[in-house]
Each structure stands twice: as C-alpha cells, then as structure tokens.
Design a protein around this motif. Structure first.
Motif, short mmCIF file in Angstrom:
data_model
loop_
_atom_site.label_atom_id
_atom_site.label_comp_id
_atom_site.label_asym_id
_atom_site.label_seq_id
_atom_site.Cartn_x
_atom_site.Cartn_y
_atom_site.Cartn_z
N ILE A 139 0.85 -1.20 0.00
CA ILE A 139 0.00 0.00 0.00
C ILE A 139 0.88 1.24 0.00
CG2 ILE A 139 -1.67 1.38 1.33
CD1 ILE A 139 -2.76 -1.23 2.48
N ILE A 140 0.51 2.23 -0.79
CA ILE A 140 1.09 3.58 -0.70
C ILE A 140 0.11 4.45 0.06
CG2 ILE A 140 1.91 5.59 -1.98
CD1 ILE A 140 2.45 3.78 -4.36
N ALA A 159 0.96 3.55 -8.56
CA ALA A 159 0.35 2.43 -7.84
C ALA A 159 -0.25 1.41 -8.80
CB ALA A 159 -0.73 2.96 -6.90
N LYS A 160 -0.88 1.90 -9.84
CA LYS A 160 -1.47 1.00 -10.85
C LYS A 160 -0.38 0.18 -11.54
CE LYS A 160 -4.47 1.02 -14.93
NZ LYS A 160 -5.23 1.89 -15.87
N LEU A 213 -0.51 -1.77 -6.58
CA LEU A 213 -0.51 -1.44 -5.15
C LEU A 213 -1.81 -0.76 -4.76
CD1 LEU A 213 3.10 0.03 -4.89
CD2 LEU A 213 2.37 -2.33 -4.48
N GLY A 214 -2.22 -0.96 -3.51
CA GLY A 214 -3.34 -0.22 -2.96
C GLY A 214 -2.92 1.20 -2.62
N LYS A 229 -11.15 9.21 -6.23
CA LYS A 229 -10.88 9.13 -7.66
C LYS A 229 -9.50 8.53 -7.91
CE LYS A 229 -11.72 12.91 -10.00
NZ LYS A 229 -11.55 14.26 -10.60
N TYR A 230 -8.57 8.80 -6.99
CA TYR A 230 -7.19 8.37 -7.18
C TYR A 230 -6.74 7.34 -6.14
CZ TYR A 230 -7.23 12.75 -9.83
OH TYR A 230 -7.55 13.76 -10.71
N SER A 231 -7.65 6.83 -5.36
CA SER A 231 -7.26 5.93 -4.27
C SER A 231 -8.35 4.90 -4.01
CB SER A 231 -6.98 6.72 -2.99
OG SER A 231 -8.16 7.38 -2.55
#
Length: 418
Positions: free
Chosen positions: A145-146, A165-166, A170-171, A204-206
C-alpha cells in the motif's frame, strides 16, 4: 505573558450544542441513526459512494489497511493458526509493507504496525508531501500500500501517485486528516458546493481516503474519524472491522435463531457514538465557512510575511492569488532561514503566549521505529524541513488583532534569535 493564542482550537456553536442535547434526549447514545446520517453527509460533501465513521482517525487508518489486506498477521498482532478450513482472503499472506512519508503524525505508520506490517518512508518535496519524483525507488516486492499524506491540507500529486500504484498493482490510502474540504489542485474551490467531483475524499485516485475529526481539525466531533471509498467490498470490510468483526447476515454457520450473529474477523470496538456523530453532522454544515476563514488567515500571513528574507512561505503562497488552489489550510507551516535559531523563536513566542508548533518529527526518528528497522534511516529533505519548519496558529477563533500580534511576535522573535 501578553496573550494565550493556541495553534489550533475548536469552535462550538449553539447549534452544535442543540444537536448533541437532542441525542441525549433520544433513545440512542450509540448504534443509532445519527451515525448513518453523518456518513451520508460525508459522502455528499466529498463525492464518495460510501463512508464509515470511526472513534478516531487512527481507527479509520487501521480499518483501511485491514480492508486492503495489509500485513501477514491478524489484526491484534498474533500469528494466524494454520487451519486449512480458514479461507478468508487476508490470511496467510506474505509479509507486506506500507509506504508512506515521514512528515506526518505517527498514527499513519502505527496503524500498519498494528497489523504486523513493516513501514517504509519516502522522502518529501518542498511542501512536505510525498515526493512523486523519488517514490518509485522506495517500492519493493514487499510493498502493498502507498499512503500519501496531504500535509497541512495541500493535496499530494494524486494522479501521478495513482498511476505509479497502478503500474505496481498497489493499494492507495490517502491520509487526509489535514484535508477535509480540500480539493485536488486548481480545478476546484475547496469547500464550495457543486465541486464534489474534485474534492479530496472522492477516491478518484485511491482505494480509501481517511479523515480525522479531532477538535483542532476543520470540523470537530470531539474525537472521531472516517474512511471513504467507492468499493463496496472495502466498505463492508471496514464496517465489519469497526464492530468486533461481527456480522448479522451472510452467515458461515447455520443460524440458531433470530438472535444469531457471528464473529468472522478479529475486529475492534471502533464505533463512533451518536453524541460524536451529532456534533460532526452539525459542524459539517459549517465546513465551507470554516474553509473561508482559514483561507483568509493564510492570505493574511502570506501578505504580511512575503518578502521577509528570514521566512520561506509555503509554495502555495508564492503569489497570494494562488491561495484558493484547493488547499485546506489545516496548518500554516513556514521555514526559517538557516541563520535563525528556531528554538529561540519558539521560546520567545511561547513566552508571549503564541502557541506555535513544530510538526512533525520524522516518524522514523522516534525510538520505537529506530528499534524496529529504521536505526539508520535518513530522508534528507524531510530532515531539512523538520529542522527549520514552524507552524503558526490557524483556526476560526483568531481575531484580526490576534493575527497582527502573531506576526509582530514572530518578527520580534526572529530579530532576537539571529
């Protein structure tokens, strides 16, 4: 001592008291309808599909990491037994790591340690946010996870973080404890209705975004926190974790009657009470007003200190017409020139009754983290920021006279400390 000005302070109005008294006179002090009302209002404010409120922002982080399967041990830190019939999706994982930044309150990292995970720290940029340009070098096969932290209320570079992350599968959990009401850059006006599509917390980004409702934050619930998500599975996992891991439907075993419930995970009592939720609902209605007040204070500081060679302002203040850039202004951090003794400035201001703070000690410097894998960790930009930074008071109770006094005292303190 001339005054007593705190660096952060709550603001409770008669409407808040009325809402809490209404709960005291109701049939529910916990597990009632106001908690669900608060969750609905949070979703409406930030533009997320789901929200789960908790007893604290730390609990929200703990639940978020749990829902994403962080760690190789169960949620109380004990090794799993190797029951071959035990098939929950977060069991028997390899050891996993959280990647976050060191300029944050320790809870961002601690909540990962509660799950038995390791923590790695990315260096920061000049805003003390996660440095997107060096982020990838800290990613390892163990990273799960980040967790970017929107320090002081300024959103990190989330589009870039989401892309990274994508790429590594990663989460992402946004720690937005400082950023309720903030938005992502210039595309939105923080706190204004009608721009929920750009608000911090819309995920939107997480995968998940967490908030804190500690009394010095943008809204106060006494204590409390929330996690927002657009993923129903993560939403259900966090609700389960909040209530001892107990569910009252979708049973594994045959139910024994209408009373039946099952504990399917090792959860916690992280529930928010109706009293805290009532205060939160009432305060959330003033979020836009609170944001405008904080932005006005930031603008005052920027205009008063711009051009002072001994003070470096947040980069959002380079031009005062950029102050309305989505920054939530939970903190107003400045950095002092290297020739200035920060300790003398702090002591001078405290002696005059001005409650400045230093936020934060890099997490890996704490003795606990030095003992647990970070004996020699160093992040140069984070340490430089910590060595020279100072946060000025910023909250809705400050008067114009208070602000003038704070700036004058700061300038005097610098003059006595060079």
């Amino acid at each position: 001592m001339d005054k007593k000005i705190r660096y952060g302070e709550h603001n409770v109005q008669p409407d808040d008291v009325e809402r809490v008294v209404k709960v005291l006179n109701s049939n529910y002090l916990t597990q009632g309808p106001v908690v669900e009302e608060f969750e609905r209002e949070i979703c409406k404010t930030v533009g997320a599909k789901y929200a789960v409120v908790f007893s604290s922002g730390t609990a929200a982080l703990h639940a978020a990491y749990f829902a994403l399967g962080l760690g190789n041990v169960d949620s109380c830190g004990d090794d799993h037994d190797h029951d071959h019939d035990h098939d929950h999706d977060h069991d028997h994982q390899q050891h996993k790591t959280l990647l976050t930044t060191p300029i944050t309150f320790a809870a961002t990292a601690n909540a990962a340690r509660y799950l038995g995970a390791d923590v790695e720290f990315c260096d920061v940029d000049t805003n003390a946010n996660m440095d997107i340009h060096t982020l990838e070098k800290y990613i390892t096969p163990q990273t799960a996870i980040i967790a970017p932290v929107h320090y002081a209320g300024l959103a990190c570079g989330m589009p870039e973080i989401a892309e990274i992350a994508k790429r590594y599968s990663l989460g992402v959990v946004e720690d937005a404890s400082h950023a309720l009401g903030g938005s992502y850059g210039n595309a939105g006006n923080a706190g204004n209705a009608g721009v929920a599509e750009n608000m911090v917390g819309n995920c939107k980004y997480s995968d998940i975004t967490t908030f804190s409702f500690h009394p010095i934050k943008h809204i106060a619930a006494g204590e409390g926190g929330a996690a927002t998500t657009n993923n129903q599975h993560l939403y259900e996992k966090m609700k389960l974790f909040r209530n001892h891991g107990i569910q009252k439907e979708n049973f594994v075993n045959q139910p024994h009657g209408a009373h039946y419930m099952e504990m399917v995970e090792l959860g916690y009592n992280y529930r928010m009470s109706e009293l805290h939720a009532a205060l939160g609902v009432s305060q959330l209605g003033r979020l836009q007003k609170n944001m405008e007040s904080r932005r006005s204070i930031a603008e005052f500081y920027a205009r008063a200190l711009m051009g002072n060679p001994m003070v470096t302002l947040p980069t959002s203040c380079t031009h005062t017409d950029n102050l309305n850039n989505g920054h939530a202004w939970h903190l107003f951090p400045i950095t002092l020139h290297s020739s200035i003794s920060r300790e003398r400035v702090v002591n001078y201001m405290h002696a005059r009754g001005v409650g400045v703070q230093v936020l934060y000690i890099p997490v890996y410097m704490h003795p606990y983290y030095r003992k647990h894998g970070h004996k020699s960790t160093t992040r140069p930009v984070a340490e430089k920021f910590y060595a020279r930074s100072l946060t000025l008071p910023i909250h809705t109770n400050l008067s114009q006279d208070d602000l003038v006094f704070i700036v004058e005292t700061l300038v005097e303190g610098i003059g006595h400390s060079s």
